[in-house]
Scaffold this active site. Sequence first.
Site, short mmCIF file in Angstrom:
data_model
loop_
_atom_site.label_atom_id
_atom_site.label_comp_id
_atom_site.label_asym_id
_atom_site.label_seq_id
_atom_site.Cartn_x
_atom_site.Cartn_y
_atom_site.Cartn_z
CD GLU A 494 -2.91 -1.11 2.35
OE1 GLU A 494 -4.05 -1.59 2.22
OE2 GLU A 494 -2.50 -0.64 3.44
CD GLU A 560 -4.81 -5.29 1.56
OE1 GLU A 560 -5.27 -4.82 2.62
OE2 GLU A 560 -3.64 -5.68 1.42
#
Length: 876
Positions: A494, A560
């Site tokens: 991320e 995700e």
Amino acid sequence: MKTLFKVCMLLVAFWIAPAIGQTAKQIVLPESGDKVLLHDGWWARRASEIGEDGNRLTSQPFRTVGWMKARVPGTVLTTLLENNVYPAPEVGLNNERIPDIYRVGRDFYTYWFVCPLADVQKTPGKHIWLNFRGINYKAEIYLNGKRVNRNTHEGMFLRQSYDITDLLRSDSTNLLAVLVFPPDHVGNPNGGQGGDAQIARNCTMQYTPGWDWIQPVRDRNTGIWDEVSITTTGAVLLQHPYVVTKVPGVREPNAEKQAKAYLETSVELENVTDQVQKGIVSAKYQGTTFSREVTLQPKEKQLIAFPKQTIENPQLWWPNGIGEQPLQQISFAFSQGNQVSDSEEVQFGIREITTRKNPQNGGREFYVNGQKIYITGGNYINSDWLLRLSPERYDHEVRFHAEMNLRMIRVWGGALLERPEFYQACDKYGILVFQDLWGSGDCNGAWEDITKLDSRERRWEYPDNHDLFLRSAEDQIKMIRNHPSLCLWCGANEWPLAKDIDEALRTDLLPRLDPNRLFASYSTDSVFTRNLLGDNGDGPYGIQELEWFFTFRSHPFNPEAGSVGSPEIESFREFMSPKDLEEFPRKSFTKNLTWRYHKDLGYRDHLERYGEVKSIEDYCRYAQVVNYDQYRSFMEGWASHIWDWYTGILIWKTQNPWTALRGQMYDWYLDVNASLYGTKKGCEPLHPYYNMHTKQIELMNTTVNAYESLTVKAALFDREGKMFWEKDMQTDAPVNNVKTLFAVPEVKEVTGVYFLKLSLLDAKREELTDNIYWLTTIPKDYSTLNELPKSQTDVQTQLEKQEGEYKGTVTLATDGHISFFNRIKVFNRTTGKRILPVHYSDNYITLMPNEKRTVTFSFKSDLNPEEIQVLVERWN
């Protein structure tokens, strides 16, 4: 006087205790290219209790008094647990009874690990190497009164090898000792993701101070956590072989004959002596040997590339659900005369992965052997939070993913780059690997966070030692790059790593070490997942309404997105007390500390839709029905927009490394739950399903084969099992696509729950698969499921043992009623304990009236057949 007496007794015990020489580990030196594992006979003790340095400790006879038997590979904490110093931290609130390193200091978990070795008979001209595949975090290594490593080892992800030939004794016991220090910055476990993020200043795993799915690991996994071995070589080392296969064109998985493929190989050679060395380096594949003469100057290293080889009619490796996974062997060696100095055998698969951005939606597409693959997968943390790793456990976990019809595992960046045995299992089962390196936006400054000690700007520069990070990355890339399952590299989770690290990975390390794989700087990098509207990211997380999965447009390749995943009742009873279980959540709320400690995610009101939740048994019963429905709709909803909206989806998460209460298809005990079978059904490569939004029947084909002469049947049943509507349609199934077939009418014949059964038939009208939904005419109310008539399902089981593995069948046959949600489980009849893990061909099965279904299952056990009990639980 009492104190003096105790001291005297300890001294007597020390001198009476025999030296360890009589029980020292025997070492038979391996041939070049082989290894001897050094995993037995270790002892451990806190360093502050030892009054000697490493030179003196290893130069005198070793006596075991005051020492504990150590787990190697393992950590300080796993050694303490195995010696019953602390209770099992996975259970209840036991983890709070273990001192945290942040509060007690690094010295508390700084330990000596000692291994006595019997005398070693050395061979002239042979070098003997001591190899560590992973130590966390720093280490000083001593042998027979001498320090082995001139520089203190640092870094969790860095292999080390030491030439110990001259230090070994041939006439008496050898004593090896390793002083292991915890990470320099252990971090405050203050409830933040990675605690206060100080852990990320090291080159180590980041989740150990805690995350939103795990509690802190008290010693931060300090220890000799991975393989230790002894190897031998001649004067020249052969290292880091690299195998690349090229498969041009678009290939068919079932073709009788394949066009040519190509093999490109190289190895690194190192002369470890002060003399010039000459020899022949060779590679042997399928009976053909290709070789080169090489001269190495003193201490010289050379990279040797072999000529490209042609492979006729290759056996191609394919992802799960697309084709088979044949594996090949190639052997490398460096020889001088008739003596092999060093050798290594590499297992690989013949395949080529290419990739591009989808021009319509901006998601990343992957092609294997020229065929476009729709990606379904899951996020994987690591096998066990305290690094109790094994090839057997890896195999079970990866096999579960294959059984779910998944095609990719993402190894998440806050944990570790897994061990080679994990990738071997992925090779075996056809699971592609999305591999993060060691970083996460939570620790590395993706956003402002009051739980973090340092500013965002400071965290952007983590870790402190960039050179160590890059050396570790180079070493680990070389360790796993030959696995056909390895699909792509990702810098971090991320958020990108520090700019110079990211730049080095993009422009130097990966172009030099592994140029054929995609590199994304971070998991939500626009290179990977940005859509045409400019959006990129991941999530959401948590339970959803079933139709949401068909209507919410997420990121085009979402790395995700997650939901619930409570385990089964038997697992709850393993780690919660009866009192804790009585205080289960009501509509996602509980005051119980154990439920909160184990990170319960909550089902909102979804359980109560099935009836009043009066007990933990009700809770688990309803939770599994919800789990199944959530993940089936999750995967069907995403695939309903294949190539239009999406190129792939990775579930957050498919497993937990400890006893957490969220996002898992199987739990820490390796017991499966209904999430696994809902995912398995929703990801069937050839799959009829009900679009919860459009109310249409659709047929999904995520294979690379077109199917013709198929029939899709649909039928509606009331709770009594009476069919009140049916329709069938002949159809084909285009390659890698979804086809809309026909609508399901609005139901007026039933109030409450009714059933929709879909069947897919082949040209001979034989059923290929089915898919059964429980629907309701009363929004968000499934309570009338409890009005199902009792079903007298006939159950027949067979069990036989073959080479230590049990294989069995359960055949279910219904009467004139619906038999809802049959769960199969296997127990030790004597103890009442579960037998785990068990692999089922299907589970949580619903049968319509007068149907029969046979389920296969397998497990390993030393029990006799009469000690095994197979049970089937039914809703009704």
